[in-house]
Design an enzyme around this catalytic site. Sequence first.
Site, PDB file in Angstrom:
ATOM      1  N   ASP A 191       0.823  -1.212   0.000  1.00  0.00           N
ATOM      2  CA  ASP A 191       0.000   0.000   0.000  1.00  0.00           C
ATOM      3  C   ASP A 191       0.857   1.262   0.000  1.00  0.00           C
ATOM      4  O   ASP A 191       0.458   2.305   0.531  1.00  0.00           O
ATOM      5  CB  ASP A 191      -0.938   0.009   1.213  1.00  0.00           C
ATOM      6  CG  ASP A 191      -0.185   0.006   2.544  1.00  0.00           C
ATOM      7  OD1 ASP A 191       1.034  -0.251   2.534  1.00  0.00           O
ATOM      8  OD2 ASP A 191      -0.815   0.257   3.586  1.00  0.00           O
ATOM      9  N   ASP A 269       7.968  -4.959  13.924  1.00  0.00           N
ATOM     10  CA  ASP A 269       8.569  -3.636  13.827  1.00  0.00           C
ATOM     11  C   ASP A 269       8.918  -3.061  15.201  1.00  0.00           C
ATOM     12  O   ASP A 269       9.991  -2.468  15.383  1.00  0.00           O
ATOM     13  CB  ASP A 269       7.667  -2.677  13.041  1.00  0.00           C
ATOM     14  CG  ASP A 269       6.220  -2.705  13.494  1.00  0.00           C
ATOM     15  OD1 ASP A 269       5.858  -3.578  14.301  1.00  0.00           O
ATOM     16  OD2 ASP A 269       5.446  -1.841  13.026  1.00  0.00           O
TER      17      ASP A 269
END
Length: 425
Positions: A191, A269
Amino acid sequence: MKKNRFLALGLFSVFVWLGVNHFLLDDNFIAKPNNYIDENLDDFELRLKIEVETHNLIRENIKQLNYSSHEENYQFNKQISNSSSVVILIIACNRPSISRCINKLLKYRKSKDEFQIIVSQDCIHERTSQVIKSFGRDLIHIHQPDQKDIQVPSKEKKFSGYFKISRHYKWALNQVFNTYNYGTAIIVEDDLDVAPDFYEYFKATLPILQADETLWCVSAWNDNGKFALIDRNDPKLLYRSDFFPGLGWMLTRKLWMELMHKWPHSYWDDWMRHPDQRKGRSCIRPELSRTKTFGKIGVSNGLFYEKHLKYIYLNEVPVDFTKLNLTYLLKDEYDNNFVAMVYRAPLVSINELKNKQISHRDPVRITYYTKNNLKSLTKIFGLMDDFKSGVPRTAYKGIISFTYDNRRVFLAPIKEWHNYDPSWQ
């Protein structure tokens, strides 16, 4: 393969030699009358025909073995050549809008040999698969095979998507580094839009990443890259950051070999931002982002999107970073110059800055002392206000750089600052 070829030819030669000698030296063959000789000649002709056909079959097999050998050698040599090449790894799932991401990457890519694109898809989503396949040989499409449900702690059931993403990342990175044998990967989510100079940015910063062991990634993303918070007149400006940015980032095979065996089950992350992984290392990040997300809907349910992410400014002025000297990003030089510049900047108060009571246009510094003090300042300026393992977003040595009213501002701790406090969460 050569050994197999010589062995096959040797066996065939011995077989033919024995056959011929059998008929030429056999006493029965010599002593029999003509009708027996004719029969034996017919028999000999038949056997010889069979042997010739056998020889042709062996030769065809050897040819096939040689072809396979050449293919294996080609693939092996290709993998060896990959070891010094860079691959774009697109992490995909169930977004047919991935076509937007791929189209931008193809539009700005100048060389397929220099930047191969691999799309790794996780979900069983036929429409997305068809979109990826429609690009044909412009990319490589691989599919994460393990689609089983993941055992998730009951209190984290609603976050199961993060577990699947972490599993997918591990599989995809293993494919890129251990199967395809690439030396460097740039990870892009499905995206993301990319800037026109996306490739030049990573191509130019790779040698810096490789040369400086205090760096462990290069990111195309500025967490505070909103229109009003950046200097749009300086698209070539780059920084070091102690905060792992993600969202279009580059790592080397060497780093993956370090991380792969302890890769987390979820929240990869944030795991990367933990001191045990970061080990005091930094990333390079730009003033103007070279990526921008258009994916409002995802596993995070739009967290931060409406407030921050959709306002990130994507660079529009291409910079040929490959023609610039980026050695100022090496740690010793950067620390001497950037940190010194920050603490040379005049100290001002938030009220002086907001009320335009500063007579010059030079950079200024505002000091923070506590976690709550810093959070208040970031909210006032519209910066992202969260911490990960005590590190504020975009910070380097505790310093956050941004612009306010077209002026450079540094939020900085006291000059005697030593390290981040992990309790700042």
